[in-house]
Design a protein around this motif. Sequence first.
Motif, PDB file in Angstrom:
ATOM      1  N   GLN A 228       0.829  -1.201   0.000  1.00  0.00           N
ATOM      2  CA  GLN A 228       0.000   0.000   0.000  1.00  0.00           C
ATOM      3  C   GLN A 228       0.866   1.255   0.000  1.00  0.00           C
ATOM      4  O   GLN A 228       1.826   1.357   0.767  1.00  0.00           O
ATOM      5  CB  GLN A 228      -0.920   0.012   1.227  1.00  0.00           C
ATOM      6  CG  GLN A 228      -1.924   1.158   1.226  1.00  0.00           C
ATOM      7  CD  GLN A 228      -2.962   1.003   2.324  1.00  0.00           C
ATOM      8  OE1 GLN A 228      -3.239  -0.094   2.782  1.00  0.00           O
ATOM      9  NE2 GLN A 228      -3.531   2.126   2.755  1.00  0.00           N
ATOM     10  N   SER A 231      -3.549   5.721   1.554  1.00  0.00           N
ATOM     11  CA  SER A 231      -4.567   5.164   2.449  1.00  0.00           C
ATOM     12  C   SER A 231      -5.975   5.659   2.177  1.00  0.00           C
ATOM     13  O   SER A 231      -6.952   5.008   2.559  1.00  0.00           O
ATOM     14  CB  SER A 231      -4.191   5.458   3.907  1.00  0.00           C
ATOM     15  OG  SER A 231      -4.057   6.858   4.119  1.00  0.00           O
ATOM     16  N   SER A 232      -6.124   6.814   1.548  1.00  0.00           N
ATOM     17  CA  SER A 232      -7.465   7.359   1.367  1.00  0.00           C
ATOM     18  C   SER A 232      -7.632   7.947  -0.039  1.00  0.00           C
ATOM     19  O   SER A 232      -7.219   9.087  -0.300  1.00  0.00           O
ATOM     20  CB  SER A 232      -7.728   8.453   2.411  1.00  0.00           C
ATOM     21  OG  SER A 232      -9.051   8.947   2.297  1.00  0.00           O
ATOM     22  N   PRO A 234      -7.509   3.587  -0.441  1.00  0.00           N
ATOM     23  CA  PRO A 234      -6.359   2.677  -0.467  1.00  0.00           C
ATOM     24  C   PRO A 234      -5.836   2.482  -1.884  1.00  0.00           C
ATOM     25  O   PRO A 234      -6.587   2.237  -2.820  1.00  0.00           O
ATOM     26  CB  PRO A 234      -6.938   1.364   0.089  1.00  0.00           C
ATOM     27  CG  PRO A 234      -8.156   1.767   0.847  1.00  0.00           C
ATOM     28  CD  PRO A 234      -8.704   2.950   0.123  1.00  0.00           C
ATOM     29  N   TYR A 236      -2.447   0.676  -4.132  1.00  0.00           N
ATOM     30  CA  TYR A 236      -1.405  -0.332  -3.975  1.00  0.00           C
ATOM     31  C   TYR A 236      -0.476  -0.348  -5.196  1.00  0.00           C
ATOM     32  O   TYR A 236      -0.864   0.045  -6.296  1.00  0.00           O
ATOM     33  CB  TYR A 236      -2.026  -1.726  -3.802  1.00  0.00           C
ATOM     34  CG  TYR A 236      -2.935  -1.836  -2.607  1.00  0.00           C
ATOM     35  CD1 TYR A 236      -2.423  -2.193  -1.359  1.00  0.00           C
ATOM     36  CD2 TYR A 236      -4.297  -1.572  -2.725  1.00  0.00           C
ATOM     37  CE1 TYR A 236      -3.261  -2.290  -0.250  1.00  0.00           C
ATOM     38  CE2 TYR A 236      -5.137  -1.656  -1.624  1.00  0.00           C
ATOM     39  CZ  TYR A 236      -4.611  -2.016  -0.389  1.00  0.00           C
ATOM     40  OH  TYR A 236      -5.440  -2.104   0.705  1.00  0.00           O
TER      41      TYR A 236
END
Length: 312
Positions: A228, A231-232, A234, A236
């Motif tokens: 990842q 996070s906002s 998510p 990858y």
Amino acid sequence: MTAPTLIRTCSIWRALEIVGDTPTLLILEASWLGARRFDDFRRRTGLLKALLSDRLKRLVEAGVFEKRLYCEAPPRHVYAMTAKGRDVYWTALMLLRWEHRWGTPGKIDVALTHKSCGKAFEPTPACGHCGGEVDATRVDWQEGPGLGWMVPQYSRRRQQRDSSTDATSLMDQAAQLMGDRWASLIMRSIFTGVRRFDEIRRDTAIATNILSERLAWLTSIGVIRQEQYASSPPRYEYKLRRKGVDYYPALLMLMQWGDTYYVAPEGPPLLLKHKDCGKELIAKVVCSECRAPIEPEDVEFRVREERTTPVF
């Protein structure tokens, strides 16, 4: 009018059009183990007759095999490997090396003997200048004169084997990996620093659903891992595990084969440099014991209790 989807020109992509499916790899393996006639290939590969006939026809059209008449009544043929076909041998040895290191324990039992030095050996990828072993982490690359963009024309492929056969393959998971063209193109992207989903999709022109499935499969077999980076929401990217890094020599040899037979007039799309010696990387496969380049006729296979010397 919608503009056509373009992908990077790539010798790996071109080479995969010829050898990038599992049935073709099984046929090539059978040839190196001595198969010449249709029934020999059928017995060794376990491929259905129609599929085997189709792949042999394609290999003849591509100049990898030559079809020779040996009996006129009834007409019977043998399939002899050409010089172009022989040049795929180093790719196959790297697949076999990877299988030996990372395949399921107990799935294969094969030993290689180098007749020139008389010793059992592991095929080893080496720099043609300094002789040092080639590892993905020790190679730099830059765009070559043949880099460009092309419209992908993916031919549909089936991967089918007769479940009733007891045929065996020396390259189980390795053949699945290179035999799945989508997976190999994803690996090509990651090796060249393209690691995020949308970037890989643009680089390969693979449909979103297929890309998601192949990334999940490559993750499940331990070739890549998901990491990842946002996070906002998510987000990858996909990075190589050691098992994936060790697959690099197979793609490298395939790229060199593609550069030899399918390169653009301007030159290769990628230029590689071996970090250890600072020179252009022209890789070769050598014997781990005597360091001499490996030629097909100089190798003996021992598969289980059977010993087979390829005939060329």
